[in-house]
Write a protein that holds these residues in place. Structure first.
Motif, PDB file in Angstrom:
ATOM      1  N   GLY A 156      27.034 146.306 -76.864  1.00 27.66           N
ATOM      2  CA  GLY A 156      25.784 145.830 -77.703  1.00 27.66           C
ATOM      3  C   GLY A 156      24.599 145.287 -76.617  1.00 27.66           C
ATOM      4  N   THR A 157      23.737 144.846 -77.168  1.00 29.59           N
ATOM      5  CA  THR A 157      22.494 144.229 -76.354  1.00 29.59           C
ATOM      6  C   THR A 157      22.925 143.076 -75.791  1.00 29.59           C
ATOM      7  OG1 THR A 157      21.586 143.337 -78.321  1.00 29.59           O
ATOM      8  CG2 THR A 157      20.868 145.469 -77.967  1.00 29.59           C
ATOM      9  N   ARG A 158      22.060 142.668 -74.841  1.00 32.92           N
ATOM     10  CA  ARG A 158      22.241 141.440 -74.180  1.00 32.92           C
ATOM     11  C   ARG A 158      21.821 140.063 -75.054  1.00 32.92           C
ATOM     12  NH1 ARG A 158      18.829 140.784 -69.766  1.00 32.92           N
ATOM     13  NH2 ARG A 158      18.526 142.927 -69.652  1.00 32.92           N
ATOM     14  N   PRO A 159      22.505 139.188 -75.165  1.00 33.13           N
ATOM     15  CA  PRO A 159      22.163 138.074 -75.865  1.00 33.13           C
ATOM     16  C   PRO A 159      20.899 137.466 -75.378  1.00 33.13           C
ATOM     17  CG  PRO A 159      24.339 137.689 -75.013  1.00 33.13           C
ATOM     18  CD  PRO A 159      23.665 139.005 -74.482  1.00 33.13           C
ATOM     19  N   PRO A 160      20.036 136.773 -76.155  1.00 36.55           N
ATOM     20  CA  PRO A 160      18.595 136.479 -75.819  1.00 36.55           C
ATOM     21  C   PRO A 160      18.664 135.256 -75.007  1.00 36.55           C
ATOM     22  CG  PRO A 160      19.050 136.243 -78.374  1.00 36.55           C
ATOM     23  CD  PRO A 160      20.127 136.839 -77.788  1.00 36.55           C
ATOM     24  N   ALA A 199      19.918 135.387 -72.080  1.00 35.47           N
ATOM     25  CA  ALA A 199      21.171 135.748 -70.766  1.00 35.47           C
ATOM     26  C   ALA A 199      20.299 136.298 -69.555  1.00 35.47           C
ATOM     27  CB  ALA A 199      22.132 136.573 -71.380  1.00 35.47           C
ATOM     28  N   GLN A 200      20.993 136.127 -68.501  1.00 38.30           N
ATOM     29  CA  GLN A 200      20.088 136.638 -67.212  1.00 38.30           C
ATOM     30  C   GLN A 200      20.848 137.728 -66.929  1.00 38.30           C
ATOM     31  OE1 GLN A 200      20.678 133.686 -64.096  1.00 38.30           O
ATOM     32  NE2 GLN A 200      18.908 132.380 -64.869  1.00 38.30           N
ATOM     33  N   ARG A 201      20.153 138.778 -66.171  1.00 39.14           N
ATOM     34  CA  ARG A 201      20.775 140.049 -65.734  1.00 39.14           C
ATOM     35  C   ARG A 201      21.674 139.592 -64.627  1.00 39.14           C
ATOM     36  NH1 ARG A 201      19.348 145.459 -66.420  1.00 39.14           N
ATOM     37  NH2 ARG A 201      17.528 145.336 -67.817  1.00 39.14           N
ATOM     38  N   VAL A 202      22.887 140.501 -64.505  1.00 36.73           N
ATOM     39  CA  VAL A 202      23.862 140.201 -63.508  1.00 36.73           C
ATOM     40  C   VAL A 202      23.590 141.371 -62.485  1.00 36.73           C
ATOM     41  CG1 VAL A 202      26.361 140.451 -63.196  1.00 36.73           C
ATOM     42  CG2 VAL A 202      25.335 139.272 -65.189  1.00 36.73           C
ATOM     43  N   ARG A 203      23.580 140.862 -61.281  1.00 37.24           N
ATOM     44  CA  ARG A 203      23.376 141.701 -60.209  1.00 37.24           C
ATOM     45  C   ARG A 203      24.724 142.053 -59.602  1.00 37.24           C
ATOM     46  NH1 ARG A 203      18.997 142.105 -55.731  1.00 37.24           N
ATOM     47  NH2 ARG A 203      20.500 142.579 -54.126  1.00 37.24           N
ATOM     48  N   ARG A 204      25.025 143.378 -59.802  1.00 35.31           N
ATOM     49  CA  ARG A 204      26.128 144.049 -59.221  1.00 35.31           C
ATOM     50  C   ARG A 204      26.014 144.511 -57.614  1.00 35.31           C
ATOM     51  NH1 ARG A 204      26.533 146.380 -64.824  1.00 35.31           N
ATOM     52  NH2 ARG A 204      27.938 144.797 -65.692  1.00 35.31           N
ATOM     53  N   ARG A 205      27.146 144.697 -57.036  1.00 37.98           N
ATOM     54  CA  ARG A 205      27.259 145.135 -55.741  1.00 37.98           C
ATOM     55  C   ARG A 205      27.117 146.774 -55.702  1.00 37.98           C
ATOM     56  NH1 ARG A 205      29.512 141.887 -51.562  1.00 37.98           N
ATOM     57  NH2 ARG A 205      30.098 140.017 -52.324  1.00 37.98           N
TER      58      ARG A 205
END
Length: 184
Positions: A12-16, A18-24
């Motif tokens: 689903g959508t990201r909760p209001p 919430a920060q984006r997760v940076r992936r390797r």
């Protein structure tokens, strides 16, 4: 105690808020790729465990591949399949078209189950080297997948060709047929 609203959703959508997760980057995504420490340690542990189990003899030894034939002590080269001229033979004679015999096979020594030769029986037997499958092999494997003698579900033979001399001094082609597998 964890409440249901504290568990992040998997879809689903990201909760209001919430920060984006940076992936390797994934392997091969660029010059700066570096495996994660956890992945590196897991790989080293798996390799060490495999090497340890192999050293203890847990895994069976590798068998020699015969897809392109195999050699016995560098002396006899055996083709892994039946030549086309014997493909329609049934249980007997199997290895044909030359005369198939059990008495022309060696019964002891390093080459037990191979055709007798001039070395083992001077004057009476000789080999036909490199006359099987395009002049590259000394013999071949032949299989029959039905009842054959004591083998209820099939047999595999090693067929090794040579010559035999009659009492009158005439040479004729013979094939030593040795069962290498019997399915019951």
């Amino acid at each position: 105690m964890i409440e249901l609203e504290d568990v992040p959703p998997l879809r689903g959508t990201r909760p209001p808020g919430a920060q984006r997760v940076r992936r390797r980057p994934v392997s091969g995504d660029g010059p700066g790729f570096r495996p994660a420490r956890r992945s590196l340690l897991a790989g080293l542990a798996a390799a060490g465990a495999a090497a340890g189990l192999n050293a203890l003899g847990v895994f069976p030894p590798a068998r020699q591949a015969i897809s392109s034939g195999f050699s016995l002590a560098g002396y006899y080269d055996i083709y892994p399949r039946c030549p086309s001229y014997a493909s329609n033979h049934n249980c007997s004679p199997g290895c044909g078209p030359s005369y198939v015999c059990s008495w022309c096979c060696r019964t002891s020594g390093t080459y037990k189950g191979f055709h007798k030769s001039g070395t083992s029986h001077p004057g009476w037997y000789k080999l036909r080297p490199n006359q099987c499958h395009g002049s590259g092999y000394d013999g071949w494997s032949w299989a029959y997948s039905r009842k054959c003698g004591r083998c209820g579900k099939g047999v595999t033979w090693r067929c090794h060709d040579g010559w035999n001399k009659t009492k009158k001094g005439n040479w004729y082609k013979t094939i030593c047929r040795k069962a290498t597998a019997c399915k019951n």
